[in-house]
Design a protein around this motif. Structure first.
Motif, PDB file in Angstrom:
ATOM      1  N   PRO A  17      22.620  48.964 -10.538  1.00 20.67           N
ATOM      2  CA  PRO A  17      23.326  49.676 -10.034  1.00 20.67           C
ATOM      3  C   PRO A  17      24.218  50.664 -10.878  1.00 20.67           C
ATOM      4  N   VAL A  18      24.958  51.607 -10.660  1.00 24.20           N
ATOM      5  CA  VAL A  18      25.684  52.429 -11.394  1.00 24.20           C
ATOM      6  C   VAL A  18      27.098  51.895 -11.998  1.00 24.20           C
ATOM      7  N   VAL A  19      27.566  50.681 -11.662  1.00 23.09           N
ATOM      8  CA  VAL A  19      28.768  50.196 -12.135  1.00 23.09           C
ATOM      9  C   VAL A  19      28.469  49.783 -13.504  1.00 23.09           C
ATOM     10  N   ARG A  20      29.329  49.529 -14.435  1.00 25.44           N
ATOM     11  CA  ARG A  20      29.438  49.254 -15.803  1.00 25.44           C
ATOM     12  C   ARG A  20      28.440  48.425 -16.361  1.00 25.44           C
ATOM     13  N   GLU A  21      28.576  47.201 -15.437  1.00 27.73           N
ATOM     14  CA  GLU A  21      27.664  46.132 -15.796  1.00 27.73           C
ATOM     15  C   GLU A  21      26.381  46.365 -15.572  1.00 27.73           C
ATOM     16  N   GLY A  22      25.689  47.182 -14.630  1.00 31.68           N
ATOM     17  CA  GLY A  22      24.298  47.665 -14.563  1.00 31.68           C
ATOM     18  C   GLY A  22      24.023  48.659 -15.781  1.00 31.68           C
ATOM     19  N   GLU A  23      24.930  49.800 -15.860  1.00 31.96           N
ATOM     20  CA  GLU A  23      24.769  50.672 -16.969  1.00 31.96           C
ATOM     21  C   GLU A  23      24.594  49.820 -18.242  1.00 31.96           C
ATOM     22  N   VAL A  24      25.179  48.850 -18.631  1.00 28.37           N
ATOM     23  CA  VAL A  24      25.125  48.112 -20.223  1.00 28.37           C
ATOM     24  C   VAL A  24      23.683  47.606 -19.976  1.00 28.37           C
ATOM     25  N   ALA A  25      23.140  46.966 -18.815  1.00 26.61           N
ATOM     26  CA  ALA A  25      22.196  46.196 -18.855  1.00 26.61           C
ATOM     27  C   ALA A  25      21.024  47.248 -19.014  1.00 26.61           C
ATOM     28  N   LEU A  26      20.827  48.625 -18.191  1.00 23.71           N
ATOM     29  CA  LEU A  26      19.897  49.387 -18.259  1.00 23.71           C
ATOM     30  C   LEU A  26      19.801  50.170 -19.931  1.00 23.71           C
ATOM     31  N   LYS A  27      20.829  50.084 -20.341  1.00 19.80           N
ATOM     32  CA  LYS A  27      20.860  50.763 -21.668  1.00 19.80           C
ATOM     33  C   LYS A  27      20.313  49.721 -22.718  1.00 19.80           C
ATOM     34  N   ALA A  28      20.527  48.512 -22.514  1.00 16.76           N
ATOM     35  CA  ALA A  28      20.000  47.633 -23.349  1.00 16.76           C
ATOM     36  C   ALA A  28      18.264  47.423 -23.196  1.00 16.76           C
ATOM     37  N   PHE A  29      17.817  47.634 -21.904  1.00 14.69           N
ATOM     38  CA  PHE A  29      16.405  47.913 -21.705  1.00 14.69           C
ATOM     39  C   PHE A  29      16.012  49.165 -22.282  1.00 14.69           C
ATOM     40  N   GLU A  30      16.816  50.460 -22.230  1.00 13.28           N
ATOM     41  CA  GLU A  30      16.256  51.463 -23.057  1.00 13.28           C
ATOM     42  C   GLU A  30      16.003  51.361 -24.198  1.00 13.28           C
ATOM     43  N   PHE A  31      16.983  50.873 -25.006  1.00 14.27           N
ATOM     44  CA  PHE A  31      17.159  50.519 -26.243  1.00 14.27           C
ATOM     45  C   PHE A  31      15.909  49.890 -26.722  1.00 14.27           C
ATOM     46  N   ALA A  32      15.511  48.681 -26.133  1.00 17.88           N
ATOM     47  CA  ALA A  32      14.131  47.950 -26.297  1.00 17.88           C
ATOM     48  C   ALA A  32      13.067  48.881 -26.242  1.00 17.88           C
ATOM     49  N   ASN A  33      12.957  49.955 -25.389  1.00 17.29           N
ATOM     50  CA  ASN A  33      11.954  50.664 -25.094  1.00 17.29           C
ATOM     51  C   ASN A  33      11.928  52.010 -25.864  1.00 17.29           C
ATOM     52  N   THR A  34      12.958  52.580 -26.050  1.00 11.76           N
ATOM     53  CA  THR A  34      13.045  53.835 -26.785  1.00 11.76           C
ATOM     54  C   THR A  34      13.610  53.773 -28.083  1.00 11.76           C
ATOM     55  N   LEU A  35      14.384  53.109 -28.563  1.00  6.82           N
ATOM     56  CA  LEU A  35      14.774  52.870 -29.707  1.00  6.82           C
ATOM     57  C   LEU A  35      15.957  54.015 -30.092  1.00  6.82           C
ATOM     58  N   LEU A  36      16.472  54.494 -29.211  1.00  2.00           N
ATOM     59  CA  LEU A  36      17.205  55.495 -29.303  1.00  2.00           C
ATOM     60  C   LEU A  36      18.904  54.709 -29.785  1.00  2.00           C
ATOM     61  N   PRO A  37      19.502  55.183 -31.095  1.00  2.65           N
ATOM     62  CA  PRO A  37      20.781  54.543 -31.443  1.00  2.65           C
ATOM     63  C   PRO A  37      21.896  54.355 -30.211  1.00  2.65           C
ATOM     64  N   MET A  38      21.783  55.446 -29.684  1.00  2.00           N
ATOM     65  CA  MET A  38      23.043  55.572 -28.530  1.00  2.00           C
ATOM     66  C   MET A  38      22.854  54.394 -27.699  1.00  2.00           C
ATOM     67  N   THR A  39      21.781  54.075 -27.119  1.00  2.53           N
ATOM     68  CA  THR A  39      21.342  53.047 -26.120  1.00  2.53           C
ATOM     69  C   THR A  39      21.724  51.696 -26.773  1.00  2.53           C
TER      70      THR A  39
END
Lengths: 314, 496
Positions: free
Chosen positions: A184-206
């Motif tokens: 979901p779009v709540v802060r907790e969900g966004e942080v989890a999704l950002k962790a997934f994106e970092f492991a996949n795309t390696l963008l520093p912001m994530t």
């Protein structure tokens, strides 16, 4: 000055090898490479419409400023966008672009340059798609969270034009990643999704956004540490590059098929967990309130009885 | 037999001479049914650049011109003699000749017999890393060039030349000098030791048996017969080394113009890709020759492409990123379209790379496997090895043929020394100076080319920025660059 130039020209004219060197120098001065450092008064011309080149000092200032600003106020989407742009170079956005170039679908995306906007996707049509398709799941998620595929801010600070499109594509596909994982779009969900994106795309912001987990509540932090961070790393690393998914072509596909093809397993439903937790907290609070009320009532009864006894005795 | 005893400077040992004279005085009472082999001073097996150079050098030098020499070559040399191509067509097997090799060819009188309008001197080299773009530029700037007859020649780095032009020129000079027994079109069936007859003891002399039935006995057998040398196997010399798992793809290309610096000053280009270096070397006019070392799978794809797609791949090889190139190698067709799209999004400086290739000459796209081999020794009793029979090197520095010419120059000098000092030219003691002069120098060059190949095979990791920094540093250190250019040109080592 004039005299010196004439003499130099005469000397150059005598020697054919030096003639070439002079010609090369002149050509180089015409196509001068971008200066490394410049002031806001001498900003080099843009590479694409909307491009704003940044000097190293401006870049460093934005890394610090936008980073801290978005950490303390995650509603500042514009700061998050700027933060992603100034941390993308060197290396990381080029790596992502090369990952797209290495895949046939990624190359097609780079050739076609599709954009995801609220106008380019036909939402009513997506709502009419069968249950379990990517498009339907996406629209259902949009409705559940109450968001729209708003036009994301255009990329302005990435110098290479093709890499700017890659970052723009990543930004616009972010909602699809939400639908893919169900977070979901709540802060907790966004942080989890950002962790997934970092492991996949390696963008520093994530990756740096994962530090926003420090601003979560203790129970949320525990959940993130125990469930969602391991899930994100495991799936992000083993899944195929999600940047290479041509979403416009996948809308009518079954979402489970797509998840299987990409190698992504959905995490435990965060909204359900939060709802259950809220229910438990509410029940506990009610029980406590009832006990307190009972205790208060008992106390007041006792004090009333005391008062009556005292009054009676008087 | 009498001719052998009586001819001036023939070195037949005393006991043989005594037994000969005895037999002659007895009046030829022995039957001549047993074929006495043809005895030569030098039998050179292999009619390539190394073999032909050696025989030309021996015949051109008055000290060694009396030696009885023979040439054995499996192919028909008449084709080489009559080789000719129109000025707008070039053979795809070309080599770079260093100024030292050219000086040697001039000294033996062969240089003028090459079709000089088909030889292209080049004056600048651009070498760069395909992953990071780090670049090194070689040219003899004013003041640091080695002394030469005139200014333009002094700035020449090397000469591009077709191999057939060289062999055809050498053959012309050899015909002009004469005195060589040529056995062309004859395969070597076996090499054994000679017989012991009543007249002679040839048990330590190599005997070459040809498919034509001739038998040649050699005082000195020279193996100039290529990488799979039968002479080397006969001598029991092993040539350890390894295969690079790479193929060199060659082609003759037509460019859009004469070169960025015009017809007078030509530039050679080499880009190090992770799969191997791709080099474009200038030929006369608008033409160039390509040598692209790449994996066997990629080589097979390149050879199967249409001409338009092959041209696009060559242009891409010098401009696009390794990721794009790797993808284009997986396509069966359509590289031209892919190239025209990607080049729009790949920032590059047009003048830092070769001009656009517009066409590839029909039938010139071919490939050959690359490997490293170095014979354990170049000499054995009455055997010497020159050229590819002694060593095979990676073509990335264009040194293979020049190493062969260097071998020949050294061997000819060694034979000349042996002759003037009354030595038997075939014994190991006489051949030792050749080995000591050439072995270490060749070994160093083989090693350097091998390590360069390995260094530039990495596409990621810490080696990439390190080698780029190193290359940029060498580019900036002019004395070091001059030293390297002098070594590559074969100029003698000058410390001060």
């Amino acid at each position: 000055m004039e005299v010196t130039l004439k003499r130099t020209a005469a000397l150059v004219a005598r020697n054919p090898l030096q003639q070439h060197a002079a010609a090369a120098l002149a050509a180089a001065q015409h196509q001068r490479r971008r200066p490394f450092s410049f002031s806001s008064l001498t900003r080099p011309p843009p590479n694409y419409p909307g491009h704003v080149p940044l000097s190293p000092v401006e870049r460093a200032a934005l890394v610090v400023g936008a980073g801290l600003g978005s950490l303390f106020n995650p509603y500042r989407g514009d700061l998050i966008a700027i933060f992603s742009e100034v941390t993308a170079t060197p290396y990381f956005i080029y790596r992502l672009r090369d990952a797209m170039l290495a895949s046939p679908t990624g190359r097609r995306i780079l050739r076609d340059r599709p954009r995801i906007t609220s106008t380019s996707l036909n939402l009513p049509r997506l709502r009419s798609l069968p249950e379990g398709t990517v498009g339907r799941t996406y629209v259902a998620w949009l409705d559940r969270e109450g968001v729209s595929p708003d036009t994301r801010a255009p990329v302005r600070h990435v110098d290479d034009e093709e890499c700017a499109y890659v970052l723009q594509r990543y930004r616009e596909c972010h909602d699809f990643y939400h639908a893919l994982t169900g977070l979901p779009v709540v802060r907790e969900g966004e942080v989890a999704l950002k962790a997934f994106e970092f492991a996949n795309t390696l963008l520093p912001m994530t990756g740096l956004s994962v530090f926003a987990a420090a601003t979560l509540k203790p129970s949320e932090r525990r959940r993130f540490r125990e469930i969602y961070l391991p899930w994100a790393l495991r799936n992000g690393l083993r899944a195929k590059e999600v940047i290479n998914v041509y979403w416009e072509e996948q809308l009518e596909r079954n979402v489970e098929d797509l998840r299987r093809e990409l190698g992504v397993e959905p995490p435990p439903d965060l909204r359900d967990i939060r709802k259950r937790e809220r229910e438990e907290r509410r029940k506990k609070k009610e029980a406590e309130a009832a006990a307190a009320a009972a205790a208060a009532a008992a106390a007041s009864t006792a004090s009333a009885a005391e008062a009556a006894a005292a009054a009676g005795s008087v | 037999m009498d001719a052998l005893v009586r001819s001036r400077g023939a070195y037949v040992c005393r006991s043989c001479t005594r037994s000969l004279r005895r037999q002659w005085l007895r009046g030829h009472s022995y039957s001549t049914a047993a074929t006495t082999p043809d005895i030569y001073d030098v039998v050179c097996v292999g009619g390539g650049p190394a073999g032909l150079s050696l025989l030309t050098a021996l015949r051109a030098n008055p000290v060694t011109s009396h030696l009885r020499v023979a040439l054995v070559e499996a192919q028909d040399l008449a084709k080489v003699r009559s080789w000719t191509l129109p000025p707008d067509r070039f053979s795809n097997r070309c080599s770079s000749l260093t100024p030292a090799s050219v000086r040697f060819l001039e000294s033996i009188g062969a240089w003028n017999h090459l079709a000089r309008d088909r030889v292209q001197p080049y004056h600048e080299m651009q070498v760069w890393d395909g992953v990071t773009g780090a670049r090194i530029e070689f040219d003899w700037g004013l003041g640091s060039a080695p002394p030469a007859r005139h200014a333009v020649e002094g700035t020449t780095i090397a000469y591009m030349n077709e191999n057939l032009n060289l062999t055809s020129g050498l053959l012309k000079r050899l015909d002009e000098l004469g005195g060589v027994a040529v056995f062309d079109g004859a395969k070597v069936e076996a090499i054994t030791y000679g017989p012991e007859t009543e007249e002679l003891d040839l048990r330590q002399w190599p005997l070459v048996h040809l498919s034509s039935g001739n038998q040649l006995c050699a005082r000195l057998l020279v193996g100039a017969d290529g990488a799979n040398s039968p002479v080397r196997s006969f001598a029991g010399i092993s040539a350890p080394g390894w295969d690079y798992d790479r193929h060199g793809v060659v082609a003759t290309l037509e460019m859009e113009g004469d070169g960025w610096r015009g017809d007078q000053i030509k530039i050679a280009y080499q880009r190090f890709l992770p799969t191997g270096p791709v080099a474009m070397l200038p030929m006369p006019g608008r033409f160039s020759t390509l040598v692209w070392s790449t994996t066997p799978a990629n080589a097979a794809v390149l050879k199967s492409l249409s001409r338009k797609d092959f041209v696009a791949m060559v242009n891409a090889a010098f401009r696009l990123s390794p990721v794009d190139l790797a993808y284009m190698h997986t396509q069966e067709a359509g590289q031209a379209d892919e190239y025209s799209w990607r080049i729009q999004h790949t920032p590059h400086d047009p003048r830092a790379v070769p001009q656009e290739v517009v066409a590839v000459q029909e039938g010139t796209v071919a490939s050959f496997p690359l490997r490293l081999r170095h014979a354990d020794t170049y000499i054995a009793e009455r055997v010497a090895l020159v050229g590819d029979a002694a060593h095979t090197v990676h073509p990335l520095a264009g040194q293979g043929l020049n190493q062969g010419q260097g071998d020949v120059q050294s061997l000819a000098k060694t034979i000349e020394y042996a002759v003037t000092h009354g030595q038997d030219i075939g014994v190991t003691m006489s051949l030792e100076p050749y080995l000591s002069e050439r072995y270490a120098a060749n070994h160093v060059l083989l090693g350097v080319c091998d390590k360069l190949h390995k260094l530039y095979s990495a596409s990621s990791g810490p080696l990439v920025p390190l080698r780029s920094v190193g290359l940029s540093a060498v580019n900036a250190l002019t004395p070091l660059k001059s030293f390297l250019m002098n070594r590559a040109a074969g100029n003698p080592l000058k410390l001060f």
